[in-house]
Design a protein around this motif. Structure first.
Motif, PDB file in Angstrom:
ATOM      1  N   LEU A  46       0.830  -1.201   0.000  1.00 47.40           N
ATOM      2  CA  LEU A  46       0.000   0.000   0.000  1.00 47.40           C
ATOM      3  C   LEU A  46       0.866   1.253   0.000  1.00 47.40           C
ATOM      4  CD1 LEU A  46      -2.840   1.250   0.231  1.00 47.40           C
ATOM      5  CD2 LEU A  46      -2.581   1.147   2.715  1.00 47.40           C
ATOM      6  N   ASN A  53       4.058   1.669  -0.883  1.00 44.18           N
ATOM      7  CA  ASN A  53       4.803   1.866  -2.133  1.00 44.18           C
ATOM      8  C   ASN A  53       3.894   2.295  -3.270  1.00 44.18           C
ATOM      9  OD1 ASN A  53       7.573   1.352  -1.476  1.00 44.18           O
ATOM     10  ND2 ASN A  53       6.995  -0.756  -1.127  1.00 44.18           N
ATOM     11  N   GLY A  54       2.729   1.689  -3.330  1.00 42.55           N
ATOM     12  CA  GLY A  54       1.774   2.082  -4.358  1.00 42.55           C
ATOM     13  C   GLY A  54       1.359   3.530  -4.201  1.00 42.55           C
ATOM     14  N   ALA A  55       1.147   3.943  -2.954  1.00 38.74           N
ATOM     15  CA  ALA A  55       0.722   5.320  -2.704  1.00 38.74           C
ATOM     16  C   ALA A  55       1.811   6.309  -3.097  1.00 38.74           C
ATOM     17  CB  ALA A  55       0.360   5.490  -1.231  1.00 38.74           C
ATOM     18  N   GLN A  67       1.834   6.731  -6.720  1.00 45.60           N
ATOM     19  CA  GLN A  67       0.711   7.560  -7.145  1.00 45.60           C
ATOM     20  C   GLN A  67       0.999   9.032  -6.851  1.00 45.60           C
ATOM     21  OE1 GLN A  67      -1.974   6.562  -8.807  1.00 45.60           O
ATOM     22  NE2 GLN A  67      -2.610   8.677  -8.967  1.00 45.60           N
ATOM     23  N   ASN A  90       3.782  10.236 -12.693  1.00 49.82           N
ATOM     24  CA  ASN A  90       3.420  11.218 -13.699  1.00 49.82           C
ATOM     25  C   ASN A  90       2.075  10.897 -14.331  1.00 49.82           C
ATOM     26  OD1 ASN A  90       6.033  11.888 -13.061  1.00 49.82           O
ATOM     27  ND2 ASN A  90       6.353  12.802 -15.065  1.00 49.82           N
ATOM     28  N   ARG A  91       1.576   9.698 -14.021  1.00 51.36           N
ATOM     29  CA  ARG A  91       0.264   9.347 -14.541  1.00 51.36           C
ATOM     30  C   ARG A  91      -0.770   9.695 -13.489  1.00 51.36           C
ATOM     31  NH1 ARG A  91      -1.195   4.057 -16.130  1.00 51.36           N
ATOM     32  NH2 ARG A  91      -2.517   5.134 -17.627  1.00 51.36           N
ATOM     33  N   TRP A 131      -3.859  10.353 -12.811  1.00 47.48           N
ATOM     34  CA  TRP A 131      -5.245  10.316 -13.287  1.00 47.48           C
ATOM     35  C   TRP A 131      -6.209  10.647 -12.154  1.00 47.48           C
ATOM     36  CZ3 TRP A 131      -7.926   6.855 -10.359  1.00 47.48           C
ATOM     37  CH2 TRP A 131      -7.171   5.859  -9.721  1.00 47.48           C
ATOM     38  N   MET A 132      -5.695  10.523 -10.913  1.00 42.96           N
ATOM     39  CA  MET A 132      -6.568  10.725  -9.759  1.00 42.96           C
ATOM     40  C   MET A 132      -6.828  12.217  -9.568  1.00 42.96           C
ATOM     41  SD  MET A 132      -7.691   8.314  -7.611  1.00 42.96           S
ATOM     42  CE  MET A 132      -6.503   7.074  -7.090  1.00 42.96           C
ATOM     43  N   ILE A 155      -7.525  14.441  -7.175  1.00 42.58           N
ATOM     44  CA  ILE A 155      -7.566  14.569  -5.728  1.00 42.58           C
ATOM     45  C   ILE A 155      -6.290  15.258  -5.268  1.00 42.58           C
ATOM     46  CG2 ILE A 155      -6.595  12.257  -5.497  1.00 42.58           C
ATOM     47  CD1 ILE A 155      -8.142  11.918  -2.921  1.00 42.58           C
ATOM     48  N   TYR A 197      -5.335  12.870  -0.545  1.00 40.68           N
ATOM     49  CA  TYR A 197      -4.946  11.518  -0.958  1.00 40.68           C
ATOM     50  C   TYR A 197      -4.272  10.773   0.192  1.00 40.68           C
ATOM     51  CZ  TYR A 197      -2.757   7.725  -3.557  1.00 40.68           C
ATOM     52  OH  TYR A 197      -2.366   6.492  -3.992  1.00 40.68           O
ATOM     53  N   GLN A 232      -6.695   9.589   2.750  1.00 41.73           N
ATOM     54  CA  GLN A 232      -7.462   8.434   2.280  1.00 41.73           C
ATOM     55  C   GLN A 232      -6.664   7.146   2.434  1.00 41.73           C
ATOM     56  OE1 GLN A 232     -10.484   8.808   1.607  1.00 41.73           O
ATOM     57  NE2 GLN A 232     -10.757  10.916   0.916  1.00 41.73           N
ATOM     58  N   VAL A 233      -5.402   7.217   2.077  1.00 43.37           N
ATOM     59  CA  VAL A 233      -4.555   6.027   2.160  1.00 43.37           C
ATOM     60  C   VAL A 233      -4.353   5.626   3.617  1.00 43.37           C
ATOM     61  CG1 VAL A 233      -2.253   5.101   1.720  1.00 43.37           C
ATOM     62  CG2 VAL A 233      -3.394   6.459  -0.029  1.00 43.37           C
TER      63      VAL A 233
END
Lengths: 209, 209
Positions: free
Chosen positions: B169, B171-173, B176, B180-181, B183-184, B186, B191, B194-195
């Motif tokens: 979680l 590392n993924g956060a 994000q 550079n992608r 898309w969120m 927020i 963010y 939320q995480v």
DNA sequence: GTAATTCGTGACCGCTGGTCATATAATGAC
DNA sequence: GTCATTATATGACCAGCGGTCACGAATTAC
């Protein structure tokens, strides 16, 4: 002159050859130092020919990544609808992670296209393809989550919290599954189950059982 | 002949100059195409001199990454012990994510060193440094989690499940937050909250409130 | 003052991704 | 069958990269 079927067919066959050769080389050990000449040699064509099909080496990566992610989407859509949203979510999360595990040959491709700077260089049409993919996946995921909440199986939470968390968790897990820094002493199958458990726990949090 | 303080001092100063120049360039837009000559120019020295300090361009990245991660560890150790494990965990998770957010200039460095193939090329001494770092962090994290479980604030689960999930979680956060992608739609602060919420939910899952 | 020693330097090397004038071969009108 | 037309494949070529190393400037030791 219009391209004849004969020529077109050969042209497309070459494209497939290039992609296959590139994927083989990219999934090898020294994928970072794969050259266009190597790809051309393995595909049995000249270097210049590669550039008739792809504007740059990056576009080969982009194309491979697109194929991979469309496969993932098909994999997700294959999950049957049922009356058990939790089992459905488990199955989807597990299936998506397993899909990654089964296609480890795309590991380096994924890492490459997720590098900062890759998207800036990418041509507009490819970017649009990726955005379309993101949108399709978002629709699919949101539906599953909302159905689970409506059925009372998942706790009611803002959709953004859940999507945010699941997305980060998923991407982090894939990095771990594929990453070369595998400090975790755990089998992949077991790892996937742990992550699924973690995800479901968070979705159900606050529910009294 | 032993190096005199005078010389040694200048030598070390140059090293700091190189690192500062490299970090500035790496955090820029076209960081992928930063060259050793550019780094040398910005540091006000010759290209060859860079190689007196670092065996390769990769080692510059490795050194910057080490500095960054040691800063993160210090940041974690700064969290006060208390009688409220949940608040402690929230604070730690949030703090670590905020640390990343505040040091976005290291974003590309982190991405670079996490590329597959980077560790294979890296010299043994650097790898050992990174392993030591991992170990120190694991000790710190495990203590926090176990304390929370013992106090009954977190549900009793296998430590591996929790660590696995939290790690993925986190590392993924970070990806994000820095990716550079983006898309969120927020804000970063939102963010992060939320995480954190997602993480705590999973830690407490199964608890009856 | 001078010999010894250290360290910074940029010309140089092999190699890369990408270009382009040229060679090749498939095509269709007759 | 013949040949002009045209789409396509090609590898020599280019600028630029990371990394090396013989050399000269600067500092130290005496």
């Amino acid at each position: 002159m219009v391209a004849t079927p004969r020529k077109l067919q050969e042209f497309e066959r070459r494209e497939a050859d290039i992609l296959a050769a590139a994927l083989e080389l990219f999934s090898g050990d020294n994928w970072e130092s794969v050259t266009v000449v190597q790809i051309a040699d393995r595909a049995g064509i000249g270097k210049g020919t590669v550039y008739k099909h792809f504007a740059s080496k990056d576009e080969i990566y982009a194309r491979l990544a697109l194929d991979f992610f469309y496969g993932l989407l098909r994999c997700c859509h294959r999950i049957q609808d049922s009356n058990d949203p939790e089992a459905e979510m488990r199955s989807a999360f597990r299936g998506a992670l397993q899909y990654h595990r089964e296609h480890q040959e795309y590991s380096n491709v994924r890492q490459y296209v997720f590098r900062a700077g890759f998207w800036e260089r990418l041509s507009k049409s490819y970017i649009e393809s990726f955005e379309k993919l993101d949108a399709e996946f978002a629709i699919w995921a949101n539906q599953r989550i909302e159905r689970g909440m409506d059925a009372g199986v998942f706790s009611k939470q803002p959709l953004v919290t859940v999507r945010t968390g699941l997305d980060a968790l998923f991407n982090g897990a894939v990095s771990q599954l594929w990453g070369n820094r595998c400090w975790m002493e755990i089998e992949p199958d077991e790892y996937i189950e742990q992550v699924v458990e973690f995800a479901i726990n968070s979705l159900k949090a606050g529910q009294v059982e």
